[in-house]
Design a protein around this motif. Structure first.
Motif, PDB file in Angstrom:
ATOM      1  N   PHE A  73       0.833  -1.201   0.000  1.00 45.24           N
ATOM      2  CA  PHE A  73       0.000   0.000   0.000  1.00 45.24           C
ATOM      3  C   PHE A  73       0.870   1.253   0.000  1.00 45.24           C
ATOM      4  N   PHE A  74       1.909   1.276   0.805  1.00 54.31           N
ATOM      5  CA  PHE A  74       2.789   2.436   0.885  1.00 54.31           C
ATOM      6  C   PHE A  74       3.422   2.728  -0.469  1.00 54.31           C
ATOM      7  N   LYS A  75       3.975   1.687  -1.101  1.00 49.12           N
ATOM      8  CA  LYS A  75       4.632   1.878  -2.401  1.00 49.12           C
ATOM      9  C   LYS A  75       3.625   2.306  -3.469  1.00 49.12           C
ATOM     10  N   THR A  76       2.486   1.665  -3.485  1.00 54.88           N
ATOM     11  CA  THR A  76       1.462   2.002  -4.478  1.00 54.88           C
ATOM     12  C   THR A  76       0.949   3.421  -4.264  1.00 54.88           C
ATOM     13  N   ASN A  77       0.775   3.782  -3.024  1.00 57.64           N
ATOM     14  CA  ASN A  77       0.321   5.125  -2.692  1.00 57.64           C
ATOM     15  C   ASN A  77       1.332   6.168  -3.178  1.00 57.64           C
ATOM     16  N   GLN A  78       2.617   5.895  -3.006  1.00 59.69           N
ATOM     17  CA  GLN A  78       3.659   6.809  -3.480  1.00 59.69           C
ATOM     18  C   GLN A  78       3.605   6.951  -5.000  1.00 59.69           C
ATOM     19  N   VAL A  79       3.426   5.837  -5.690  1.00 57.63           N
ATOM     20  CA  VAL A  79       3.354   5.875  -7.159  1.00 57.63           C
ATOM     21  C   VAL A  79       2.153   6.706  -7.599  1.00 57.63           C
ATOM     22  N   PHE A  80       0.999   6.442  -6.999  1.00 63.06           N
ATOM     23  CA  PHE A  80      -0.196   7.196  -7.357  1.00 63.06           C
ATOM     24  C   PHE A  80      -0.025   8.689  -7.073  1.00 63.06           C
ATOM     25  N   ASP A  81       0.567   9.005  -5.925  1.00 65.27           N
ATOM     26  CA  ASP A  81       0.785  10.420  -5.598  1.00 65.27           C
ATOM     27  C   ASP A  81       1.700  11.086  -6.626  1.00 65.27           C
ATOM     28  N   GLY A  82       2.757  10.379  -7.026  1.00 63.41           N
ATOM     29  CA  GLY A  82       3.672  10.928  -8.029  1.00 63.41           C
ATOM     30  C   GLY A  82       3.000  11.120  -9.370  1.00 63.41           C
ATOM     31  N   VAL A  83       2.235  10.126  -9.800  1.00 68.20           N
ATOM     32  CA  VAL A  83       1.542  10.224 -11.088  1.00 68.20           C
ATOM     33  C   VAL A  83       0.478  11.320 -11.023  1.00 68.20           C
ATOM     34  N   LEU A  84      -0.226  11.376  -9.909  1.00 66.10           N
ATOM     35  CA  LEU A  84      -1.267  12.391  -9.754  1.00 66.10           C
ATOM     36  C   LEU A  84      -0.661  13.791  -9.784  1.00 66.10           C
ATOM     37  N   GLU A  85       0.501  13.939  -9.199  1.00 62.40           N
ATOM     38  CA  GLU A  85       1.188  15.235  -9.230  1.00 62.40           C
ATOM     39  C   GLU A  85       1.540  15.617 -10.665  1.00 62.40           C
ATOM     40  N   GLN A  86       1.968  14.652 -11.460  1.00 57.11           N
ATOM     41  CA  GLN A  86       2.329  14.908 -12.851  1.00 57.11           C
ATOM     42  C   GLN A  86       1.107  15.285 -13.698  1.00 57.11           C
ATOM     43  N   PHE A  87      -0.041  14.713 -13.358  1.00 54.94           N
ATOM     44  CA  PHE A  87      -1.240  14.935 -14.157  1.00 54.94           C
ATOM     45  C   PHE A  87      -2.257  15.846 -13.462  1.00 54.94           C
ATOM     46  N   SER A  88      -1.796  16.625 -12.491  1.00 53.83           N
ATOM     47  CA  SER A  88      -2.732  17.436 -11.709  1.00 53.83           C
ATOM     48  C   SER A  88      -3.496  18.447 -12.572  1.00 53.83           C
ATOM     49  N   GLN A  89      -2.895  18.906 -13.611  1.00 56.60           N
ATOM     50  CA  GLN A  89      -3.560  19.880 -14.475  1.00 56.60           C
ATOM     51  C   GLN A  89      -4.224  19.201 -15.676  1.00 56.60           C
ATOM     52  N   ASN A  90      -4.195  17.885 -15.707  1.00 56.45           N
ATOM     53  CA  ASN A  90      -4.706  17.111 -16.830  1.00 56.45           C
ATOM     54  C   ASN A  90      -6.160  16.718 -16.578  1.00 56.45           C
ATOM     55  N   GLN A  91      -6.861  16.446 -17.653  1.00 55.13           N
ATOM     56  CA  GLN A  91      -8.261  16.041 -17.543  1.00 55.13           C
ATOM     57  C   GLN A  91      -8.437  14.649 -16.944  1.00 55.13           C
TER      58      GLN A  91
END
Length: 121
Positions: free
Chosen positions: A41-59
């Motif tokens: 969960f910790f690792k997956t959560n980190q990946v999601f947070d990183g990807v979400l940060e990259q796509f924060s302005q994306n649809q």
């Protein structure tokens, strides 16, 4: 007759010892699975947070946020299941220990009766 009862009690005690060992082993396995779940969960959560940060302005950010919320929900559900299983293991172990105590008391009682019979002429 008393020796048969003592042998039966000792047999039951050995069986309970084995059940207790199995219960402890199952609890260790469960703890290991819980630790693996936490790490995943910790690792997956980190990946999601990183990807979400990259796509924060994306649809597609809403999709990632939804997936992350699902992941968190699944994690909470698993944690609850682990806690339920730990409680069940604890109750099982307590039951075994109570049975062991009862058998130990009965064994001591029978042994003292046998000793009294042997001492009497």
């Amino acid at each position: 007759m008393k020796n048969d009862s003592l042998e039966h009690i000792q047999s039951q005690e050995r069986l309970l010892d084995q059940q207790l060992e199995e219960s402890v082993y199952e609890e260790k396995k469960l703890r290991h699975l819980q630790e693996e779940n936490e790490e995943f969960f910790f690792k997956t959560n980190q990946v999601f947070d990183g990807v979400l940060e990259q796509f924060s302005q994306n649809q597609f950010a809403w999709y990632l946020e939804d997936q992350l919320a699902g992941l968190r929900h699944d994690h909470q559900r698993l944690q609850f299941a682990f806690e339920e299983e730990f409680q069940e293991q604890k109750q099982q172990r307590q039951s075994i220990e109570e049975q062991q105590n009862d058998l130990a008391f009965e064994r001591v009682r029978l042994q003292s009766q046998v000793e009294k019979m042997e001492v009497q002429p």
